[in-house]
Scaffold this motif. Structure first.
Motif, mmCIF file in Angstrom:
data_model
loop_
_atom_site.group_PDB
_atom_site.id
_atom_site.type_symbol
_atom_site.label_atom_id
_atom_site.label_comp_id
_atom_site.label_asym_id
_atom_site.label_seq_id
_atom_site.Cartn_x
_atom_site.Cartn_y
_atom_site.Cartn_z
ATOM 1 N N PRO A 182 0.834 -1.198 0.000
ATOM 2 C CA PRO A 182 0.000 0.000 0.000
ATOM 3 C C PRO A 182 0.877 1.259 0.000
ATOM 4 C CG PRO A 182 -0.647 -1.513 1.754
ATOM 5 C CD PRO A 182 0.627 -2.026 1.200
ATOM 6 N N ASN A 183 0.363 2.345 -0.551
ATOM 7 C CA ASN A 183 1.136 3.598 -0.618
ATOM 8 C C ASN A 183 1.686 3.987 0.754
ATOM 9 O OD1 ASN A 183 0.636 3.932 -3.344
ATOM 10 N ND2 ASN A 183 -1.334 4.950 -2.943
ATOM 11 N N GLU A 184 0.888 3.736 1.739
ATOM 12 C CA GLU A 184 1.209 4.109 3.110
ATOM 13 C C GLU A 184 2.549 3.519 3.581
ATOM 14 O OE1 GLU A 184 -0.361 6.173 4.724
ATOM 15 O OE2 GLU A 184 0.250 5.863 6.796
ATOM 16 N N TYR A 185 2.910 2.345 3.021
ATOM 17 C CA TYR A 185 4.101 1.643 3.526
ATOM 18 C C TYR A 185 5.233 1.592 2.505
ATOM 19 C CZ TYR A 185 0.749 0.310 7.064
ATOM 20 O OH TYR A 185 -0.183 0.364 8.063
ATOM 21 N N LYS A 186 5.104 2.373 1.438
ATOM 22 C CA LYS A 186 6.127 2.342 0.395
ATOM 23 C C LYS A 186 7.455 2.870 0.900
ATOM 24 C CE LYS A 186 3.937 2.273 -4.058
ATOM 25 N NZ LYS A 186 3.302 3.034 -5.107
ATOM 26 N N VAL A 187 8.524 2.244 0.471
ATOM 27 C CA VAL A 187 9.869 2.713 0.843
ATOM 28 C C VAL A 187 10.192 3.936 -0.003
ATOM 29 C CG1 VAL A 187 12.323 2.152 0.714
ATOM 30 C CG2 VAL A 187 10.702 0.453 1.551
ATOM 31 N N GLU A 188 10.599 5.001 0.627
ATOM 32 C CA GLU A 188 10.957 6.204 -0.114
ATOM 33 C C GLU A 188 12.322 6.709 0.338
ATOM 34 O OE1 GLU A 188 8.554 9.461 2.616
ATOM 35 O OE2 GLU A 188 7.553 8.647 0.843
ATOM 36 N N SER A 189 12.870 7.612 -0.447
ATOM 37 C CA SER A 189 14.203 8.159 -0.145
ATOM 38 C C SER A 189 14.191 8.878 1.205
ATOM 39 C CB SER A 189 14.595 9.141 -1.243
ATOM 40 O OG SER A 189 15.569 10.024 -0.780
ATOM 41 N N ASN A 190 15.324 8.836 1.897
ATOM 42 C CA ASN A 190 15.463 9.661 3.101
ATOM 43 C C ASN A 190 16.743 10.506 3.020
ATOM 44 O OD1 ASN A 190 17.211 7.564 3.361
ATOM 45 N ND2 ASN A 190 16.682 7.042 5.471
ATOM 46 N N ILE A 191 17.174 10.752 1.770
ATOM 47 C CA ILE A 191 18.359 11.599 1.553
ATOM 48 C C ILE A 191 17.916 13.057 1.622
ATOM 49 C CG2 ILE A 191 20.183 12.210 -0.099
ATOM 50 C CD1 ILE A 191 20.451 9.317 0.703
ATOM 51 N N ARG A 192 18.469 13.796 2.565
ATOM 52 C CA ARG A 192 18.076 15.202 2.688
ATOM 53 C C ARG A 192 18.538 15.982 1.455
ATOM 54 N NH1 ARG A 192 20.497 15.572 8.648
ATOM 55 N NH2 ARG A 192 21.733 13.908 7.713
ATOM 56 N N GLY A 193 17.652 16.827 0.920
ATOM 57 C CA GLY A 193 17.954 17.567 -0.313
ATOM 58 C C GLY A 193 17.293 16.937 -1.529
ATOM 59 N N THR A 194 16.572 15.824 -1.281
ATOM 60 C CA THR A 194 15.817 15.221 -2.403
ATOM 61 C C THR A 194 14.345 15.138 -2.001
ATOM 62 O OG1 THR A 194 16.053 12.969 -1.584
ATOM 63 C CG2 THR A 194 17.771 13.751 -3.056
ATOM 64 N N TYR A 195 13.496 15.174 -2.983
ATOM 65 C CA TYR A 195 12.055 15.106 -2.747
ATOM 66 C C TYR A 195 11.736 13.647 -2.397
ATOM 67 C CZ TYR A 195 7.075 15.874 -3.809
ATOM 68 O OH TYR A 195 5.714 15.986 -3.759
ATOM 69 N N TYR A 196 11.444 13.397 -1.120
ATOM 70 C CA TYR A 196 11.300 12.020 -0.644
ATOM 71 C C TYR A 196 10.273 11.231 -1.461
ATOM 72 C CZ TYR A 196 13.519 14.023 3.587
ATOM 73 O OH TYR A 196 14.348 14.659 4.461
ATOM 74 N N ASP A 197 9.111 11.825 -1.703
ATOM 75 C CA ASP A 197 8.014 11.109 -2.357
ATOM 76 C C ASP A 197 8.319 10.765 -3.810
ATOM 77 O OD1 ASP A 197 5.987 10.974 -0.317
ATOM 78 O OD2 ASP A 197 5.937 13.145 -0.444
ATOM 79 N N ALA A 198 9.253 11.524 -4.422
ATOM 80 C CA ALA A 198 9.519 11.312 -5.854
ATOM 81 C C ALA A 198 10.532 10.204 -6.092
ATOM 82 C CB ALA A 198 10.015 12.621 -6.463
ATOM 83 N N HIS A 199 11.127 9.676 -5.023
ATOM 84 C CA HIS A 199 12.150 8.632 -5.180
ATOM 85 C C HIS A 199 11.763 7.449 -4.289
ATOM 86 C CE1 HIS A 199 14.669 11.693 -7.127
ATOM 87 N NE2 HIS A 199 14.243 12.491 -6.160
ATOM 88 N N THR A 200 11.071 6.482 -4.901
ATOM 89 C CA THR A 200 10.586 5.337 -4.110
ATOM 90 C C THR A 200 11.015 4.025 -4.776
ATOM 91 O OG1 THR A 200 8.516 5.343 -5.317
ATOM 92 C CG2 THR A 200 8.555 6.592 -3.272
ATOM 93 N N GLY A 201 10.761 2.934 -4.130
ATOM 94 C CA GLY A 201 11.111 1.644 -4.720
ATOM 95 C C GLY A 201 10.987 0.529 -3.702
ATOM 96 N N ASN A 202 11.449 -0.652 -4.087
ATOM 97 C CA ASN A 202 11.381 -1.783 -3.160
ATOM 98 C C ASN A 202 12.645 -1.959 -2.338
ATOM 99 O OD1 ASN A 202 8.866 -2.369 -4.078
ATOM 100 N ND2 ASN A 202 9.556 -3.906 -5.561
#
Lengths: 390, 427
Positions: free
Chosen positions: A297-317
């Motif tokens: 589910p979207n709620e549990y998707k892995v996303e980036s946590n690199i500061r300076g990047t848009y977290y929601d725009a960089h996701t994956g498994n």
């Protein structure tokens, strides 16, 4: 005759020993508690290892005072703990435990504002956390997101001794995925020692796209463990490391009767290394590794946590990131810390993106916030970050 | 919609900052008598003092103490002299015990003897009173007092197989250990790790060693130098030997160079004030041990530090100042100050308390200076100590760097010292 000699010897030995024992004996008549305007007295008493009415020797009293102080300090509820000793008219010990409580109510603004790929993005919320609810060390947390999400997030973490329990309720609209989310959380944990926590949370969440009557109900089981000290208790400690590990498994139940249930699973981990290098300059390395599979589910998707990047725009498994902080206390005013950082890592699924971000943070340890964090980061874009640490 | 959200975010950010700042400022605005307190505590000692003063200000509404950092003791002395000359002296100042005589002789301060309660008189150790008493009068309230202890690098001990829990007890032991600990790791002819460094800071480094050798620095009437005695010469020969015969100590390092080298682990042992224990424990990257100051023939350590002096002229302000000082030096605060810095606990009741005994059990380094109190003595006070200190510094430099004969140099220094003492006596 021999018996008389033995009796006399025994008597002499006893008369030599008895005063020594009597001199060393301390009768603890009373323990008073002072300075607790919020914390319940019975919580403080439950953490003391000395008992009123008991007789101790000096060594033991001092050891028990040290143990009791550590128990009290580890709750994180007090700025200082002081044991004052006095003798009453009958030479009995009266101990007064003087505590100074921390500020318990924190509130403020948290979130980030960024610019990436010629677009502005943001996630902001007002938050309030109240530690020591009911005077028993529990925590109540309330967050009102008002940009990326709108709604309410609430948690209550009960902390009666070693057993921890958690309940939570989220009701919000997720602007990024254009869906309504309702979530219920229940959890139970047990502190086996200062270094080892084991527990499990169960999430039940409902996601429903705004323009549709369909919805999906998800049930997720999150067992977790923490190994290593949660935080540094004294500046004398030069290294402190910990590991947090939480595998999870979930099932999605769609509302339409003709759709099948789906499953997902994954694991999140964080390995944290902290070294006090010199003059209280601390280097911290946090390694995050995540993996997930299935219909997540979207709620549990892995996303980036690199500061300076848009977290929601960089996701994956998959995700593997290295977060590096260098904490420099300001030499003449150590409530201000300058924290340059550099983050790097990868996130993605079939195609993995390599991301890099860095910047500088200002951590302000006010009397009311612990600390107030303001960061400027540059990576795939520019980001201003306000954090809440508690 | 988005634009409003960004404007809202920025506004809230500004409000969050402003609220915190205004709230903090608002709490500083107070009523009642305002006292100015000049102090010399830098960095973490200053933070500890600020916490105590803030707590005092928050605990009552009658007196508000404004804490002002005026540099270390030397700078404070210059500023205080200027201030008393221009009539702008603070209400309270932290004055190094060796500079107290300047203000007594100048008539700038009055004795506080009558204000001291019987309880304080008996509870505060006599060594501490001796640091702030001249004749029969007490001119300052003891506050941050310290003695030297031996700091040593336990890691360096372990590396060469020495027991880190058995530090040297005598200066002969220091030589034995120092020979083993001085290392040229890369064999380039330059020493990379020195065994020991004694910072012979003029009078203050020299006096305890002369006393350990059985001598004295000045005579009891403070009219004659005694440091050029056999004991003084032997001390100088000892430190010359450390540098030039045994080559376990650098001969020409400044205090700053010594401190930096110690921090980096390039010096294994050194006598330093106990006021640095907290800082060293929390900041040094190596495992630090604290031991009693090594001795020669007698055990002796010099009591240094500062007392709190009341400069206010009005009796109302004097009373307010004394009330604050009484609060600052009460048993609980003595213990907190000792724990937060390493300075000595002033009171018998503090030393005997279970709270402090418990702290020392977990932090044995802090116990070492307290155990040295029975043989702690302040320096030989005279109003001319700063000038004499300068003479001694030059003499030590000549002996250590130029390898001059200790007897000749100390005799010359004693001659100059006697001139100052007697010239001032005639006045």
């Amino acid at each position: 005759m021999r018996g008389t000699h033995a009796a006399v010897t025994l008597f002499l030995l006893l008369s030599l020993l008895t005063p020594a024992i009597a001199d060393d004996a301390i009768h603890l008549d009373r323990i008073d508690i002072e300075g607790n305007s919020v914390t319940r007295e019975d919580l403080i008493r439950s953490l003391l290892t000395l008992q009123e009415g008991q007789v101790y020797d000096l060594d033991r009293v001092i050891d028990e005072i040290n143990t009791s102080r550590q128990n009290l300090e580890k709750t994180g509820l007090f700025v200082s703990v002081f044991f004052n000793d006095e003798l009453d008219d009958e030479n009995n010990l009266v101990l007064t435990v003087q505590v100074r409580e921390k500020n318990y109510l924190h509130f403020g603004l948290a979130g980030y504002l960024g610019y990436e790929d010629k677009k502005f993005y943001s996630a902001t919320s007002l938050y309030l956390d109240y530690t020591n609810v009911h005077g028993n060390g529990s925590l109540f947390y309330l967050e009102v997101p008002f940009y990326r999400d709108y709604g309410v997030i609430s948690r209550y973490i009960g902390n009666p001794g070693r057993l921890q329990y958690k309940v939570g309720l989220d009701v919000r609209y997720d602007y990024f995925y254009d869906q309504n989310v309702q979530k219920l959380i229940a959890g139970l944990g047990y502190n086996f020692s200062e270094r080892f926590l084991l527990g499990a949370d169960i999430h039940s969440s409902r996601e429903s796209p705004r323009q549709s009557s369909d919805s999906t109900l998800s049930f997720v089981f999150f067992p977790y463990l923490r190994w290593g000290p949660y935080r540094r208790y004294t500046a004398k400690q030069k290294k402190w490391h910990n590991l947090f590990l939480t595998p999870y498994v979930g099932i999605n139940v769609p509302s339409e009767s003709d759709s099948d249930n789906t499953e997902f699973f994954g694991i999140d981990s964080r390995l944290s290394f902290n070294w006090d290098i010199l003059l209280q300059i601390v280097y911290s390395l946090n390694i995050y590794a995540s993996y997930q599979e299935g219909t997540v589910p979207n709620e549990y998707k892995v996303e980036s946590n690199i500061r300076g990047t848009y977290y929601d725009a960089h996701t994956g498994n998959y995700r593997l990131t290295f977060i590096n902080n260098f904490d420099f206390p300001w030499p003449t005013y150590n409530r201000i810390h300058l924290v340059p950082f550099i983050d790097y890592g990868m996130v993605g699924d079939d195609e993995v993106e390599f991301l890099l971000g860095g910047g500088i943070g200002l951590h302000w340890y006010t009397k009311y916030q612990d600390p107030f964090v303001f960061e400027v980061a540059y990576g795939s874009g520019l980001m201003i970050n306000l954090s809440k640490n508690f | 919609m988005k634009r409003w959200a960004y404007i809202g975010f920025t506004l809230l950010l500004l409000i969050a900052f402003s609220c915190t700042t205004l709230y903090a400022m608002g709490r500083r605005r107070r009523k009642g008598t305002r006292l100015t307190f000049w102090h010399s505590m830098s960095i973490y000692q200053g933070d500890a003092l600020e916490r105590l003063v803030t707590e005092y200000n928050d605990s009552q509404d009658n007196v508000n103490v404004d804490l002002v950092f005026q540099g270390l003791y030397g700078e404070m002395k210059t500023k205080l002299i200027q201030a008393v000359q221009s009539g702008n002296e603070p209400d309270i100042a932290q004055v190094a015990i060796e500079y107290l005589d300047i203000y007594i002789q100048g008539g700038n301060i009055e004795p506080i003897t009558e204000r001291i309660s019987e309880e304080d008189r008996s509870d505060i150790l006599s060594q501490f009173w001796s640091g702030v008493t001249r004749g029969r009068e007490v001119y300052a309230f003891p506050f941050n007092l310290s003695v030297q202890v031996l700091y040593y690098n336990k890691d360096a001990f372990r590396e060469i197989g020495l027991d880190p829990d058995k530090p040297p007890k005598t200066w002969d032991d220091v030589i034995t250990y120092g020979i083993q600990l001085t290392k040229d790791f890369d064999n380039n002819g330059v020493v990379d790790q020195w065994g020991v460094l004694i910072s012979l800071e003029g009078v203050f480094g020299f006096t305890p060693l002369i006393r350990q050798m059985g001598g004295e620095f000045l005579n009891q009437d403070r009219t004659k130098a005694l440091f050029n005695s056999e004991a003084g010469v032997k001390v100088m020969e000892l430190v010359q030997d450390l540098a030039h015969t045994h080559r376990i100590m650098p001969s020409n390092w400044t205090l700053f160079e010594g401190a930096s080298a110690f921090l980096e682990g390039k010096i294994v042992m050194g006598p330093i004030t106990c006021a640095g224990i907290k800082f060293a424990e929390e900041n040094l990257p190596w495992d630090m041990g604290i031991a009693p100051l090594p001795y020669i023939e007698n055990k002796s350590v010099l009591l240094g530090g500062a007392g709190l002096v009341i400069f206010s002229r009005s009796s109302r302000r004097q009373k307010a100042a004394f009330d604050f000082i009484s609060w600052l030096t009460q048993k609980e605060n003595c213990i907190r100050w000792h724990k937060a810095t390493g300075y000595l606990p002033l009171r018998k009741s503090a030393i005997e308390s279970y709270e402090l005994q418990g702290f020392h059990r977990l932090n044995p380094n802090y116990r070492v200076p307290v155990d040295q109190l029975p043989y702690a003595r302040p320096p030989d006070f005279t109003p001319y100590l700063p000038q004499i200190d300068q003479i001694i510094r030059y003499a030590i430099e000549d002996i250590m760097i130029n390898k001059k004969d200790p007897q000749i140099i100390l005799d010359l220094a004693a001659e100059k010292t006697n001139e100052i003492l007697n010239r001032e006596e005639e006045r």
